[in-house]
Motif scaffolding. Structure first.
Motif, short mmCIF file in Angstrom:
data_model
loop_
_atom_site.label_atom_id
_atom_site.label_comp_id
_atom_site.label_asym_id
_atom_site.label_seq_id
_atom_site.Cartn_x
_atom_site.Cartn_y
_atom_site.Cartn_z
N GLU A 56 40.88 52.64 40.14
CA GLU A 56 41.24 52.39 38.64
C GLU A 56 41.37 53.69 38.15
O GLU A 56 41.34 54.90 38.72
CB GLU A 56 39.92 51.97 37.73
CG GLU A 56 39.66 50.60 38.11
CD GLU A 56 38.27 50.09 37.36
OE1 GLU A 56 38.03 49.30 36.55
OE2 GLU A 56 37.34 50.49 38.18
N THR A 97 33.58 39.70 40.77
CA THR A 97 34.42 40.52 39.24
C THR A 97 33.27 41.32 38.87
O THR A 97 32.02 41.60 39.16
CB THR A 97 34.67 39.51 38.35
OG1 THR A 97 33.15 38.54 37.92
CG2 THR A 97 35.48 38.21 38.70
N SER A 127 40.79 40.60 41.62
CA SER A 127 41.50 40.87 40.49
C SER A 127 43.05 40.56 40.49
O SER A 127 43.69 40.51 39.48
CB SER A 127 41.35 41.97 39.65
OG SER A 127 41.87 43.15 40.54
N MET A 130 38.20 33.03 42.42
CA MET A 130 38.49 34.69 42.08
C MET A 130 37.55 35.71 43.18
O MET A 130 37.82 36.88 43.19
CB MET A 130 38.22 34.95 40.84
CG MET A 130 39.45 34.42 39.90
SD MET A 130 41.03 35.00 40.23
CE MET A 130 40.60 36.53 39.49
#
Length: 326
Positions: A52, A273, A260, A270
């Protein structure tokens, strides 16, 4: 059979910056942008640093490009510490390592014609002039899929994708062995990104280039890279071959990043998370830096208080997580 030496070796890289200060008091706080990162880049391959925004990956790139000097650790290129090079070797290093930056709108001088932008490194470093320079610039424009006639144009006369092609041509001018790609397509339209990525792959094959790819986009990394390192708040948390990373990621942060990525089939689960904000490098969490956001953290004193060590979970695959053991 002898094992070839890596082209680039980053060993225990640390980069701390002074924290914010004011007129009355100098700050003693440190921003721990990079805190002990190690990896290698082999000849003709792409190593991707993923994470990130604010994780420290661009700071790593700046240290490799000698735009920053490390607080600690060593960066070796062909076995030599780049921060201890003599003048001759330093000049050669700057020839051999080039960069393509994120924003093609600001990385090109708007007052210069494209032929002068691409030709500048050849004039400055190799003393190239006249017809020889014109021929070389035309070759470089052709290499990146631009008509040599456009060399007389200015950057504002090109689209974003074309400007990035110009930046790539400039990086190729001195025939480098390593190119640092800092988010090379994030400023481009989605329709143009694949063209630039495919161009970079083709150039790598044609010229035997190595890439250090900085990206937050896991789809781009999957397309481009051979090996991947995942960073979180200045630390490397997982390191492996690309195939292992995408099929058998083990660190919960890596799993959450992969989960993601948008999928065309909404029925696919998914997976893990994460929530909350990225921790501050000024005051990073104790123990595992990811534990405040970790989906498998269960108030473990080990995760909270003890910094995890590297564990080899498979051949050429390492992770730094207390909950994941080989």
């Amino acid at each position: 059979m002898a094992v070839s030496e890596p082209l680039l070796e980053v060993e225990g890289l640390v980069k701390h910056f002074p924290g914010p200060s004011n007129l009355l008091q100098q700050s003693s706080v440190l921003v721990k942008a990079v805190d002990g990162v190690s990896f290698t880049v082999d000849e003709g391959t792409t190593f991707a640093l993923v994470g990130e925004s604010g994780c420290g990956k661009t700071t790593v790139a700046k240290n490799v490009l000698l735009l920053e000097r490390p607080t600690a650790g060593v960066i070796k290129f062909r076995g030599k510490d780049i921060n201890r090079l003599n003048r001759r070797d330093l000049k050669e290093y700057k020839h051999t390592v080039q960069a393509v930056f994120q924003d093609p709108y600001s990385s090109l001088n708007p007052r210069m014609q494209v032929k002068d932008i691409i030709g500048e490194p050849l004039r400055v470093h190799e003393g190239m002039r006249g017809r020889r320079l014109q021929t070389r610039v035309a070759e470089l424009l052709d290499n990146v899929g631009l008509n040599p006639v456009t060399g007389s144009f200015f950057p504002h006369q090109f689209s974003g994708g074309q400007r990035q092609r110009i930046a790539i041509a400039r990086a190729l001018a001195l025939q480098p062995k390593l190119i640092v790609l800092d988010e090379p397509v994030s400023g481009l339209d989605v329709s143009i990104r694949a063209q630039i990525l495919n161009l970079l792959v083709d150039l790598q094959e044609e010229f035997g280039l190595s890439y250090l790819l900085i990206s937050h986009d896991l789809a781009i990394v999957e397309h481009m890279s051979h090996r991947v390192g995942v960073m979180y708040v200045g630390k490397m948390v997982e390191l492996s071959e690309k195939e292992d990373m995408y099929s058998d990621a083990v660190h919960p942060y890596t799993k959450a990043l992969l989960a993601s990525v948008p999928r065309p089939n909404p029925d696919i689960a998914m997976g893990l998370t994460i929530s909350g904000e990225v921790a501050s490098p000024i005051n990073p969490p104790t123990g595992c830096r990811f534990h405040p956001r970790c989906p498998i953290y269960q108030d473990s004193p080990e995760c909270r208080d003890v910094q995890p060590e590297w564990d080899q979970v498979a051949p050429l695959h390492w992770s730094a997580c207390h909950k994941v053991k080989p």
